[in-house]
Design an enzyme around this catalytic site. Sequence first.
Site, PDB file in Angstrom:
ATOM      1  N   THR A  68       1.189   9.674  -3.295  1.00  0.00           N
ATOM      2  CA  THR A  68       0.428  10.881  -2.948  1.00  0.00           C
ATOM      3  C   THR A  68       1.206  12.092  -2.419  1.00  0.00           C
ATOM      4  O   THR A  68       2.193  11.941  -1.703  1.00  0.00           O
ATOM      5  CB  THR A  68      -0.653  10.492  -1.888  1.00  0.00           C
ATOM      6  OG1 THR A  68      -1.342   9.345  -2.341  1.00  0.00           O
ATOM      7  CG2 THR A  68      -1.639  11.588  -1.622  1.00  0.00           C
TER       8      THR A  68
ATOM      9  N   ARG B 299     -10.039   2.186 -10.808  1.00  0.00           N
ATOM     10  CA  ARG B 299     -10.005   2.192  -9.332  1.00  0.00           C
ATOM     11  C   ARG B 299      -9.879   3.642  -8.822  1.00  0.00           C
ATOM     12  O   ARG B 299      -9.059   4.403  -9.285  1.00  0.00           O
ATOM     13  CB  ARG B 299      -8.825   1.365  -8.842  1.00  0.00           C
ATOM     14  CG  ARG B 299      -8.622   1.347  -7.313  1.00  0.00           C
ATOM     15  CD  ARG B 299      -7.570   2.340  -6.874  1.00  0.00           C
ATOM     16  NE  ARG B 299      -7.226   2.204  -5.454  1.00  0.00           N
ATOM     17  CZ  ARG B 299      -6.464   3.063  -4.792  1.00  0.00           C
ATOM     18  NH1 ARG B 299      -5.974   4.107  -5.399  1.00  0.00           N
ATOM     19  NH2 ARG B 299      -6.193   2.882  -3.519  1.00  0.00           N
ATOM     20  N   VAL B 300     -10.710   3.980  -7.856  1.00  0.00           N
ATOM     21  CA  VAL B 300     -10.615   5.296  -7.220  1.00  0.00           C
ATOM     22  C   VAL B 300     -10.167   5.078  -5.781  1.00  0.00           C
ATOM     23  O   VAL B 300     -10.745   4.254  -5.064  1.00  0.00           O
ATOM     24  CB  VAL B 300     -11.972   6.027  -7.255  1.00  0.00           C
ATOM     25  CG1 VAL B 300     -11.872   7.379  -6.554  1.00  0.00           C
ATOM     26  CG2 VAL B 300     -12.429   6.219  -8.709  1.00  0.00           C
ATOM     27  N   GLY B 301      -9.150   5.806  -5.358  1.00  0.00           N
ATOM     28  CA  GLY B 301      -8.637   5.668  -4.000  1.00  0.00           C
ATOM     29  C   GLY B 301      -9.272   6.675  -3.060  1.00  0.00           C
ATOM     30  O   GLY B 301     -10.333   7.243  -3.329  1.00  0.00           O
ATOM     31  N   ASP B 302      -8.590   6.908  -1.955  1.00  0.00           N
ATOM     32  CA  ASP B 302      -9.114   7.822  -0.936  1.00  0.00           C
ATOM     33  C   ASP B 302      -8.992   9.286  -1.323  1.00  0.00           C
ATOM     34  O   ASP B 302      -9.791  10.131  -0.884  1.00  0.00           O
ATOM     35  CB  ASP B 302      -8.342   7.621   0.379  1.00  0.00           C
ATOM     36  CG  ASP B 302      -6.847   7.906   0.180  1.00  0.00           C
ATOM     37  OD1 ASP B 302      -6.197   7.134  -0.559  1.00  0.00           O
ATOM     38  OD2 ASP B 302      -6.341   8.905   0.723  1.00  0.00           O
TER      39      ASP B 302
ATOM     40  N   GLY C   5      -1.338   7.094   2.082  1.00  0.00           N
ATOM     41  CA  GLY C   5      -1.244   5.706   2.526  1.00  0.00           C
ATOM     42  C   GLY C   5      -2.174   4.817   1.723  1.00  0.00           C
ATOM     43  O   GLY C   5      -2.650   5.215   0.652  1.00  0.00           O
ATOM     44  N   HIS C   6      -2.439   3.648   2.259  1.00  0.00           N
ATOM     45  CA  HIS C   6      -3.240   2.665   1.531  1.00  0.00           C
ATOM     46  C   HIS C   6      -4.693   3.136   1.419  1.00  0.00           C
ATOM     47  O   HIS C   6      -5.433   3.184   2.415  1.00  0.00           O
ATOM     48  CB  HIS C   6      -3.155   1.315   2.247  1.00  0.00           C
ATOM     49  CG  HIS C   6      -3.900   0.245   1.531  1.00  0.00           C
ATOM     50  ND1 HIS C   6      -5.024  -0.344   2.059  1.00  0.00           N
ATOM     51  CD2 HIS C   6      -3.709  -0.316   0.318  1.00  0.00           C
ATOM     52  CE1 HIS C   6      -5.480  -1.250   1.199  1.00  0.00           C
ATOM     53  NE2 HIS C   6      -4.696  -1.253   0.144  1.00  0.00           N
ATOM     54  N   GLY C   7      -5.100   3.480   0.197  1.00  0.00           N
ATOM     55  CA  GLY C   7      -6.383   4.142  -0.020  1.00  0.00           C
ATOM     56  C   GLY C   7      -7.582   3.375   0.497  1.00  0.00           C
ATOM     57  O   GLY C   7      -8.489   3.954   1.112  1.00  0.00           O
TER      58      GLY C   7
HETATM   59  N1  GLY Z   1      -3.484   7.085  -1.012  1.00  0.00           N
HETATM   60  C1  GLY Z   1      -3.603   7.060  -2.399  1.00  0.00           C
HETATM   61  C2  GLY Z   1      -4.309   5.907  -2.919  1.00  0.00           C
HETATM   62  O1  GLY Z   1      -4.396   4.867  -2.290  1.00  0.00           O
HETATM   63  O2  GLY Z   1      -4.786   5.997  -4.011  1.00  0.00           O
END
Ligand code: GLY
Length: 310
Positions: A169, A197-200, A221-223
Amino acid sequence: MSVVVVVHGGAWAIPDELAKASVDGVKAAARDGFAVLKRGGCALDAVEEAVKNMEDNIVFNAGHGATQNTDGEVELDAIIMDGSTLSSGAVSSVKNIANPVTLARAVMEKTNHMILTSRGANQFAESIGMTTVPTDSLVTEYERNEWEKHKTYVTGVREEFNTHWAHDTVGAVAVDSVGNVACATSTGGIRNKMVGRVGDAPIIGCGGYADNFSGAVSCTGHGESILKVTLARLILLHVEQGKSVAESSQWALQYMADRVHGAGGCIVVNRSGQWAATFTTKRMAWAAVDHDGLWYGLDPKERLNDSLSI
Ligand code: GLY
């Protein structure tokens, strides 16, 4: 009113071989965004410009240089938000688009909707004459090799975001000369994510949020962890309650670590020009330009100043 732009190039365990290019990349993007503000441009223009710069830079996981999903395809997510009106636009799972942040802005400005996804987002891009690129041209040799090495790996949370396996990101926040704030975030998501998959990043309040009453945030970071705690909005809630932007960022990232074991980072600015760049991963490339010059860092607590190179 003091104008400021802050950018990040993703919070993860950036390997030494990408360290210099990542720092050079965020510095160039921050200078680009700041040049927009110096010319009298608005915060929204500045964050779009800064994020486009990083989408075009193959060292970052956004636009050119994006990671691939389980099928070896690129699916891009982005958001942009205007703190003066709370208008925002986002796209998810788009292909063939080099600058998803510009498509997100078009969703905000040219449709009655806030998020377009996948085929619909690509159809909309076509309908407004946005240039498309072959999706394969967005994939770098580095990413192809990393994908080959890691394609059997299952995506995880804190541990993986602190290995070289993650790659995350880009984002920007800004405040302009009339005190409007804006944010933008763009990503290829996590490597080897499920198709669709859709992240944050494109989700309002998670990958970004902007409100003149509190400030603007872009997260990395981890979405799935960021989504669980609505990280961008959580940070601004604490700003609203009277904490500084730095304290709010630290508090919210620690909460995400304690509550869901998620690692990540964020950049924040408020309308009086206070800003912060904070992360719980091993590294995050970030840069900011304010009245004291160009600030940047990569390792925890690193805060270097380069007043001559604005
Ligand atoms: N932070 C980006 C994602 O997890 O997709």
